[in-house]
Write an enzyme that holds these catalytic residues in place. Structure first.
Site, short mmCIF file in Angstrom:
data_model
loop_
_atom_site.label_atom_id
_atom_site.label_comp_id
_atom_site.label_asym_id
_atom_site.label_seq_id
_atom_site.Cartn_x
_atom_site.Cartn_y
_atom_site.Cartn_z
N ASP A 483 5.65 4.47 -4.83
CA ASP A 483 6.24 5.07 -3.63
C ASP A 483 7.73 5.34 -3.77
OD1 ASP A 483 4.20 5.33 -1.82
OD2 ASP A 483 4.30 3.24 -1.19
C1 BGC Z 1 8.66 -0.35 -1.08
C2 BGC Z 1 7.32 0.06 -1.62
C3 BGC Z 1 6.43 0.50 -0.51
C4 BGC Z 1 7.13 1.59 0.30
C5 BGC Z 1 6.30 2.10 1.46
C6 BGC Z 1 9.24 0.77 -0.23
O1 BGC Z 1 10.43 0.34 0.35
O2 BGC Z 1 9.51 -0.67 -2.15
O3 BGC Z 1 6.72 -1.03 -2.34
O4 BGC Z 1 5.25 0.98 -1.03
O5 BGC Z 1 8.36 1.12 0.77
O6 BGC Z 1 6.30 1.30 2.54
C1 NOJ Z 2 3.27 -0.91 -1.94
C2 NOJ Z 2 2.46 0.14 -1.28
O1 NOJ Z 2 1.68 -0.43 -0.27
C3 NOJ Z 2 1.58 0.85 -2.29
O2 NOJ Z 2 0.89 1.90 -1.66
C4 NOJ Z 2 2.39 1.36 -3.44
O3 NOJ Z 2 1.51 1.95 -4.36
C5 NOJ Z 2 3.18 0.26 -4.09
N1 NOJ Z 2 3.97 -0.41 -3.10
C6 NOJ Z 2 4.07 0.75 -5.23
O4 NOJ Z 2 5.16 1.47 -4.76
#
Ligand code: BGC
Ligand code: NOJ
Length: 814
Positions: A483
């Protein structure tokens, strides 16, 4: 250092001291009514939606940590001394403290000044309420005159509003006490059909419904005035902060024991069904009274335990490694079920406010649950399909209460739709239910266009094919699985969340990860298409997958490992040409998983690189070297300090992908070793470093670029659980559902000479003994089913309700 131990027999983790490095939590209930509970009684409860239907209040970013919970105070009326048997909130010294987190229930007990108290908290099956069942025993030689106070703080309105809109919320609270039951009824019969109740099985000496009256001005939960005084004021408050407090007097003879039961419940009375009544509706009162009976409570707890045993019996293993067994047999499937239910909404790290059911997350969570709860998995797949868009893309999340997709937490993640193919394929392989493909589901943005699920899957694959970049690799959009790889947003505004910042997709930034995922999903869908007789789609997909593999070979390979991406300028990421972020783990896992590079040695070379560049004692790092400065062209990933989260932690979710990749390549010792490095039970010994619960996976473990390397965070709601489960059961132990039967394909270290797997699969139980007399690491030499020699490695579908004995000899065909 340990703070507890596994009681494998009872499927419990037993915590020996209350001051764990972090609150170690558990979930009560895993369907409609859900509670979070920490090892000291902290946490809260909600019905379906942690934002809109939260019963009790919780303070995130709390000081002292873990504020608000299911509080109980005991007071010795002789000397006025008081304490909490779960330690919080008074934090007085206790003897014999223990917290047993079990499956869907938690038992916290201790003794103070000769008074023993043990409380069992759980949500009975199919009920929208939680029980706190207490046993209080006087271990003194003299009688004890005690007061017992319960305390919850209500938050029975939008939890986001609760943290922002004080001018309103501090003026709306309405409470009633009806026949000793505290009723939270704000807006009831105005805009709401629902109310909450908090009831106690004992006659009350008093009650309190206003926080200020209970605590007293300028006091916290650790020193409530009413408890200090030993009396409540029986206030029926309006507005303010409604609480539910019962006061019960207990006179216990020496050695006497008493059960006291509290019931905290959620109720809906659709307006059409009754008048203005709350409890008088009868049904509610009846339910509460039923649970005041200790034998009804005990029976409900037994039913809950039996339900879990039944669920887990779908797959049980016995290997030479206890840490593998306890995770596979109990804790990982349990964690998968919790993540399946609450997605990423409510944990110690997710406030329950911002994120509903994540499209990508839910599809992956399902992979670890489908064998235990196929019906719920089926319903979830159809829900998810309804969050898909006509374009084939998907809303990134949907709200559990409305089941409607929305873009609240961002949109345009180009990997999203492909995960639906993986979950649908897993469901069909597990159940053989091909009819699910014919279920008609409307698209989220076009409710009038209901199409069979199968068409949704084809659209998902086509979504990728319609969005290829200059190298023939998939465009990344906002981001892919990672993400934080925001290659198209270039955010300079600190007030703009990365996940929703505007994106300018110039058609250049491409993801090698999505290429790998496409090949994986594309092959699954091809398998489906050819089996349902859609040869045209099958061959179209086959050539698309071949094309994608070629694109990866030509433009996604960096010489020593798979590249990660091309950014919006067309520059390489995850390449030896980069100064930081030279190698990323995700493509090294997903590409070999999808069969890319197996034949030409690239996959082996990539895994060598993982072992060399990314492996630590605490697991495999997401990337190296971590970014030391913010990079506009990369986004959120480079906003984290080196070693944290997506910027080079051990992002555990990715580790099982490498394990599966290693299994595909027959690198058995490595697969086993990598799986164990992040196995939480294996890390129990270093709980003072790991800090999080030793019974569930965490999302991240701080990487080696940071001082506190090895410290875990964001436990519970992570796709790590499902993938760790799939990697261990299907790829290492090698018991893998396929469209045509149960495949046996182990990949174990030579030292594993024997193990057993009991697997329920399509209406029969397979009792499998795997023998490895020559210390092989894979290859099936011989299979016997019920004593008869069986040729092939895919066990037939029996569907006969019987148990079949399967003996497998490893060591390659004889
Ligand atoms: C986090 C991710 C997460 C994303 C969406 C980011 O701040 O680092 O792990 O998937 O937010 O909520
Ligand atoms: C947490 C999110 O819930 C997931 O969808 C994502 O793939 C990982 N973080 C990696 O960014």
């Amino acid at each position: 250092m340990r703070f507890g131990h596994f009681d494998d027999e009872r499927r419990e983790y037993v915590i020996h001291r209350p001051d764990t490095p972090h609150p170690w939590i558990n979930y009560l209930g895993s369907e409609d009514f859900v509670g979070l509970i920490s090892n000291t009684g902290g946490g809260y409860a909600f019905y379906r939606d942690a934002r809109l239907r939260r019963l009790t209040r919780y303070r995130y970013n709390d000081v002292p940590v873990d504020e608000n919970g299911r509080y109980i105070y005991l007071r010795d009326n002789k000397n006025g001394e008081y304490w909490s048997p779960s330690w919080q909130p008074t934090r007085r010294r206790l003897e014999g403290y223990s917290c047993r987190h079990g499956l869907g229930y938690t038992v916290i007990g201790s003794t103070h000044a000769g008074i023993e108290a043990e409380t069992t908290y759980f949500v009975p099956l199919d009920e929208a309420l939680e029980i706190w069942s207490m046993r209080i025993t006087n271990r003194r030689t003299a009688p004890a005159a005690l007061s017992l106070f319960s305390a919850v703080e209500f938050c029975f309105w939008n939890a986001l509003d609760d943290a922002t809109n004080f001018q309103r919320n501090l003026n709306i609270g309405e409470v009633a006490v009806e026949a000793g039951v505290i009723v939270h009824k704000t807006e009831y019969r105005e805009r709401r059909d629902h109310f909450a109740t908090f009831a106690c099985s004992e006659p009350l000496a008093g009650f309190e419904t206003q926080r200020d009256a209970f605590l007293g001005a300028y006091r916290g939960w650790s020193e409530p005035l009413a408890v200090e005084r030993g009396a409540t004021t029986d206030t029926i408050g309006v507005g303010g902060c409604p609480v539910g407090v019962h006061h019960v007097r207990l006179d216990l003879r020496a050695g006497e024991s008493k059960r006291v039961i509290f019931v905290l419940g959620y109720h809906e009375n659709p307006a059409a069904e009754s008048g203005g009544a709350t409890l008088d509706a009868g049904v509610v009162r009846k339910t509460i009274r039923r649970y005041f009976q200790p034998d009804v409570v005990d029976e409900a707890l037994n039913r809950l335990r039996d339900a879990w045993d039944r669920r887990l019996s779908a797959l049980q293993v016995r290997t030479p490694e206890p840490d593998v067994d306890r995770m596979v047999n109990t804790w990982t499937p349990y964690q998968c079920a919790v993540a399946f239910s609450v997605s990423r909404s409510a944990s110690r790290y997710e406030s329950g406010i911002g994120r509903g059911i994540g499209f990508r997350d839910a599809n992956q969570d399902l992979l670890g649950c489908v064998h235990m709860m196929p019906d719920r998995a089926r319903a979830r797949i159809l829900d998810l399909a309804s969050a898909q868009l006509v374009s084939g893309g998907a809303y990134h999340q949907y709200q559990p209460l409305t089941r409607r997709g929305n873009d609240e937490i961002g949109s345009g993640f180009n990997d999203d739709p492909l995960w639906l193919i993986l979950s649908a394929a897993a469901y069909i392989k597990e159940t053989g239910d091909w009819e699910v493909l014919e279920e008609r589901v409307a698209y989220g943005d076009e409710p009038r266009t209901a199409e069979p699920l199968y068409e949704h899957l084809v659209r998902a694959a086509d979504y990728t094919l319609a969005r290829l970049g200059p190298h023939g690799l998939p465009l990344i959009g906002r981001a892919d699985w990672n993400d934080c790889l925001n290659l198209n947003s270039h955010s300079t505004d600190p007030d703009e969340p990365f996940q929703t910042a505007p994106i300018r997709d110039g058609g250049t930034a491409e993801s090698v990860f999505i290429a790998g995922l496409f090949c994986l999903a594309g092959e699954e869908l091809e398998g489906i298409a050819s089996r349902i007789g859609d040869g045209t789609t099958a061959s179209r997909l086959r050539s698309a997958v071949v094309g994608m593999r070629t694109a990866v070979a030509e433009h996604g390979w960096d010489g020593g490992w798979f590249l990660r991406a091309y950014d919006a300028r067309g520059d390489k990421l995850g390449s030896r040409e980069n100064d930081e972020g030279r190698i990323f783990v995700e493509p090294q896992g997903i590409c070999p998983m999808a069969g890319i590079g197996i034949e030409d040695g690239k996959a082996d070379t990539a895994l060598d690189a993982v072992g060399r560049e990314l492996l630590t004692d605490h697991g495999i790092l997401l990337l190296q070297p971590a970014y030391t400065t913010y990079r506009l062209n990369l986004g959120e990933i480079s906003s984290y300090p080196p070693g944290y989260k997506e910027n080079g932690s051990v992002f555990c979710h990715t580790n099982p992908w490498v394990v599966i990749a290693a299994c595909r390549l027959g690198r058995a010792e490595e697969a086993w070793d990598y799986a164990l490095r992040i196995n939480p039970a294996r890390r129990e010994e270093i709980s003072e470093v790991h800090e999080c619960e030793p019974y569930v996976y965490a999302q991240t473990i701080v990487g080696r670029d940071a001082e506190d390397h090895g410290r875990a965070r964001n436990s519970w709601l992570t796709g790590t659980a499902s993938w760790a489960y799939v990697a261990t059961t299907q790829w290492i132990l090698g018991i893998r559902p396929t469209f045509d039967g149960l495949e046996i394909d182990p990949c174990v270290p030579a030292g594993v000479r024997e193990y057993r797997v009991s697997r329920r699969f399509r209406g029969a139980t397979y009792d499998i003994l795997i023998e490895n007399p020559d210390g092989a690491t894979g290859g099936v030499r011989k299979i016997r089913i019920d004593g008869e020699r069986f040729d092939g490695s895919v066990l037939p579908v029996f569907e006969d309700g019987k148990t079949h004995d399967v003996t497998v000899t490893l060591g390659g065909p004889s």
